[in-house]
Design an enzyme around this catalytic site. Structure first.
Site, short mmCIF file in Angstrom:
data_model
loop_
_atom_site.label_atom_id
_atom_site.label_comp_id
_atom_site.label_asym_id
_atom_site.label_seq_id
_atom_site.Cartn_x
_atom_site.Cartn_y
_atom_site.Cartn_z
CG ASP A 225 -66.65 -65.41 -56.70
OD1 ASP A 225 -65.51 -65.41 -57.21
OD2 ASP A 225 -66.97 -64.68 -55.75
CD GLU B 133 -63.10 -64.60 -60.12
OE1 GLU B 133 -63.93 -63.72 -60.40
OE2 GLU B 133 -62.53 -64.70 -59.02
CG ASP C 238 -68.68 -63.92 -52.11
OD1 ASP C 238 -67.56 -63.76 -52.64
OD2 ASP C 238 -68.92 -63.61 -50.93
#
Length: 173
Positions: free
Chosen positions: A8, A67, A139
């Site tokens: 992430d 991502e 996160d």
């Protein structure tokens, strides 16, 4: 068996999560955050690259899932996010890892069941799916959710391929 590293990305905090997939079973291997406390962007990017490279060396993943960039309201933030993604991807490519990208909505849809899920819902489902004692940091939970999404997508792709092959064999008989 596959080991998947989920990332992430962020210019200040980059979450990572590592899981092992054996068939449909997922096992938690590790997670955390790479925190960049320096102010200048080039130094932060260097720390992200070094951190991701170290994680790859430690866990020896087979796949790298990250991502995708989403359109942020602040163009400067979106550019910094893109640069953070870039150095993380370069760290993976430099170690010959195949890179897969997933949209945030797809990750939330896969893990929680709705593309508009809150971070707390993602944390809860990651904890449940991986049988963790406590919710991971936000996160890190997002990174684990990205890795879980990769497992789900590849599992479904394999099942579809097997189904098509079975259908083709049936037609050939």
């Amino acid at each position: 068996m596959s080991i998947i590293l989920g990332i992430d990305p962020g210019s200040r905090i980059t979450g990572y999560g590592v899981i092992r997939q054996v068939g449909r079973q997922l096992t938690y291997l590790g997670s955390g955050c790479i925190r960049t406390k320096v102010d200048d962007l080039p130094s932060r990017l260097k720390l992200i690259y070094a951190g991701v490279s170290e994680i790859i060396t430690q866990f020896q993943p087979d796949f790298f899932a990250i991502e995708q960039v989403f359109m942020a309201k602040n163009a400067d933030s979106a550019l910094k996010l893109g640069q953070a993604r870039g150095v993380a991807i370069v760290a993976a490519v430099n170690q010959d890892l195949p890179v897969f990208e997933y949209a945030a909505r797809q990750v939330k849809q896969t893990v929680v069941g709705t593309g508009g899920a809150a971070k707390s819902q993602v944390q809860h489902m990651v904890r449940t799916l991986l049988k963790l004692q406590a919710n991971p940091q936000a996160d890190a939970a997002d990174a684990l959710a990205i890795a879980i999404t990769h497992c789900h997508v590849t599992q479904n792709s394999m099942q579809m391929s097997e189904s098509r092959l079975s259908l083709a064999r049936g037609r050939l008989r």
